[in-house]
Design a protein around this motif. Structure first.
Motif, mmCIF file in Angstrom:
data_model
loop_
_atom_site.group_PDB
_atom_site.id
_atom_site.type_symbol
_atom_site.label_atom_id
_atom_site.label_comp_id
_atom_site.label_asym_id
_atom_site.label_seq_id
_atom_site.Cartn_x
_atom_site.Cartn_y
_atom_site.Cartn_z
ATOM 1 N N ARG A 1 -56.496 -108.294 -20.810
ATOM 2 C CA ARG A 1 -56.010 -106.970 -21.204
ATOM 3 C C ARG A 1 -54.918 -106.569 -20.222
ATOM 4 N N ALA A 2 -53.723 -106.412 -20.770
ATOM 5 C CA ALA A 2 -52.586 -106.082 -19.915
ATOM 6 C C ALA A 2 -51.711 -105.067 -20.622
ATOM 7 N N THR A 3 -51.046 -104.244 -19.839
ATOM 8 C CA THR A 3 -50.108 -103.297 -20.431
ATOM 9 C C THR A 3 -48.848 -104.045 -20.864
ATOM 10 N N GLN A 4 -48.099 -103.421 -21.758
ATOM 11 C CA GLN A 4 -46.842 -104.015 -22.180
ATOM 12 C C GLN A 4 -45.904 -104.170 -20.993
ATOM 13 N N ALA A 5 -45.898 -103.202 -20.087
ATOM 14 C CA ALA A 5 -45.029 -103.278 -18.910
ATOM 15 C C ALA A 5 -45.415 -104.480 -18.046
ATOM 16 N N ARG A 6 -46.701 -104.698 -17.868
ATOM 17 C CA ARG A 6 -47.178 -105.843 -17.088
ATOM 18 C C ARG A 6 -46.765 -107.149 -17.763
ATOM 19 N N LEU A 7 -46.925 -107.224 -19.075
ATOM 20 C CA LEU A 7 -46.541 -108.433 -19.800
ATOM 21 C C LEU A 7 -45.032 -108.673 -19.711
ATOM 22 N N ALA A 8 -44.254 -107.628 -19.798
ATOM 23 C CA ALA A 8 -42.796 -107.769 -19.667
ATOM 24 C C ALA A 8 -42.455 -108.349 -18.300
ATOM 25 N N ASP A 9 -43.128 -107.860 -17.266
ATOM 26 C CA ASP A 9 -42.896 -108.368 -15.914
ATOM 27 C C ASP A 9 -43.316 -109.831 -15.802
ATOM 28 N N LEU A 10 -44.498 -110.165 -16.303
ATOM 29 C CA LEU A 10 -45.002 -111.538 -16.215
ATOM 30 C C LEU A 10 -44.141 -112.523 -17.005
ATOM 31 N N THR B 1 -45.782 -118.526 -4.627
ATOM 32 C CA THR B 1 -46.314 -117.499 -3.725
ATOM 33 C C THR B 1 -45.259 -117.053 -2.728
ATOM 34 N N ASN B 2 -44.557 -117.997 -2.125
ATOM 35 C CA ASN B 2 -43.517 -117.652 -1.145
ATOM 36 C C ASN B 2 -42.466 -116.730 -1.751
ATOM 37 N N LEU B 3 -42.006 -117.067 -2.943
ATOM 38 C CA LEU B 3 -40.939 -116.281 -3.545
ATOM 39 C C LEU B 3 -41.450 -114.966 -4.116
ATOM 40 N N ASN B 4 -42.643 -114.941 -4.678
ATOM 41 C CA ASN B 4 -43.206 -113.687 -5.181
ATOM 42 C C ASN B 4 -43.497 -112.727 -4.038
ATOM 43 N N ASP B 5 -44.009 -113.237 -2.921
ATOM 44 C CA ASP B 5 -44.264 -112.387 -1.762
ATOM 45 C C ASP B 5 -42.962 -111.811 -1.217
ATOM 46 N N ALA B 6 -41.916 -112.638 -1.150
ATOM 47 C CA ALA B 6 -40.624 -112.158 -0.656
ATOM 48 C C ALA B 6 -40.057 -111.096 -1.583
ATOM 49 N N GLU B 7 -40.216 -111.288 -2.895
ATOM 50 C CA GLU B 7 -39.736 -110.302 -3.866
ATOM 51 C C GLU B 7 -40.493 -108.990 -3.714
ATOM 52 N N ALA B 8 -41.804 -109.069 -3.508
ATOM 53 C CA ALA B 8 -42.616 -107.862 -3.319
ATOM 54 C C ALA B 8 -42.174 -107.120 -2.066
ATOM 55 N N GLU B 9 -41.868 -107.856 -1.016
ATOM 56 C CA GLU B 9 -41.402 -107.227 0.223
ATOM 57 C C GLU B 9 -40.033 -106.585 0.018
ATOM 58 N N ASP B 10 -39.166 -107.215 -0.790
ATOM 59 C CA ASP B 10 -37.848 -106.642 -1.070
ATOM 60 C C ASP B 10 -37.982 -105.317 -1.809
ATOM 61 N N ARG B 11 -38.928 -105.240 -2.759
ATOM 62 C CA ARG B 11 -39.116 -104.021 -3.538
ATOM 63 C C ARG B 11 -39.792 -102.937 -2.711
ATOM 64 N N HIS B 12 -40.660 -103.326 -1.794
ATOM 65 C CA HIS B 12 -41.426 -102.386 -0.978
ATOM 66 C C HIS B 12 -41.310 -102.790 0.491
ATOM 67 N N PRO B 13 -40.190 -102.477 1.141
ATOM 68 C CA PRO B 13 -39.956 -102.949 2.505
ATOM 69 C C PRO B 13 -40.985 -102.446 3.517
ATOM 70 N N CYS B 14 -41.694 -101.363 3.206
ATOM 71 C CA CYS B 14 -42.706 -100.861 4.146
ATOM 72 C C CYS B 14 -44.008 -101.651 4.063
ATOM 73 N N LYS C 1 -45.748 -105.190 4.132
ATOM 74 C CA LYS C 1 -45.587 -106.588 4.513
ATOM 75 C C LYS C 1 -46.724 -107.388 3.913
ATOM 76 N N VAL C 2 -46.364 -108.496 3.290
ATOM 77 C CA VAL C 2 -47.356 -109.365 2.688
ATOM 78 C C VAL C 2 -47.771 -110.391 3.737
ATOM 79 N N SER C 3 -49.077 -110.495 3.976
ATOM 80 C CA SER C 3 -49.545 -111.476 4.958
ATOM 81 C C SER C 3 -49.653 -112.834 4.290
ATOM 82 N N ARG C 4 -49.158 -113.819 4.982
ATOM 83 C CA ARG C 4 -49.167 -115.192 4.427
ATOM 84 C C ARG C 4 -50.100 -116.049 5.228
#
Length: 155
Positions: free
Chosen positions: A48-57, A137-150, A152-155
């Motif tokens: 069960r996912a929202t349309q917005a989530r599916l668009a992102d995925l 994972t490396n690229l998704n984590d970096a993208e998440a950090e770019d969108r939310h610079p405050c 930090k994703v722990s690796r």
């Protein structure tokens, strides 16, 4: 000096394209487009996912996902449900038709993957999948950090 990684992007693209084309040939009798298959695959992971989530995925525009879901709903593949947590949102869920077809889809995908991995020793296939997961994972984590610079994703 060229290294193996100089061609990484093209190789990943070419491998994905070859797998997709083979899968499309093997599933054409079921009458679904690649975009529809991708949506059903996402719903198998996240039922069960929202349309917005599916668009992102799916990495497509929300309006395109809405039209895609409209067609799939008419075909009886998905249904929209009210989101119990957000009355403005609608969840997309697979129907029994999708759940019944998923075993067929999975079997075809397994055949295509076996063909794609032919010549790679069985004990090395897990390593390949693990390495590809690390790249994602490396690229998704970096993208998440770019969108939310405050944040930090722990690796």
């Amino acid at each position: 000096m060229k290294t193996d990684t100089d061609r990484l992007g093209l190789l990943l693209h070419d491998a994905t394209r070859a797998i997709r084309k083979r899968f499309e040939r093997q599933t054409s009798h079921l009458g679904l487009s690649t975009a529809q298959w991708r949506l059903l695959a996402q719903l198998s992971r996240e039922p069960r996912a929202t349309q917005a989530r599916l668009a992102d995925l799916l990495d497509i525009e929300p309006i395109s996902v809405s039209r895609l879901i409209d067609r799939m709903e008419l075909g009886g593949w998905v249904r929209r449900e009210a989101d119990p947590c957000d009355r403005r949102a609608r969840l997309v869920a697979p129907t029994e038709k999708t759940q019944a077809a998923y075993a067929t889809i999975k079997a075809i995908a397994d055949e295509v993957y076996d063909e794609a991995l032919e010549g790679i020793p069985a004990d090395r296939r897990g390593d390949l999948v693990s390495m590809l997961r690390t790249i994602v994972t490396n690229l998704n984590d970096a993208e998440a950090e770019d969108r939310h610079p405050c944040i930090k994703v722990s690796r």
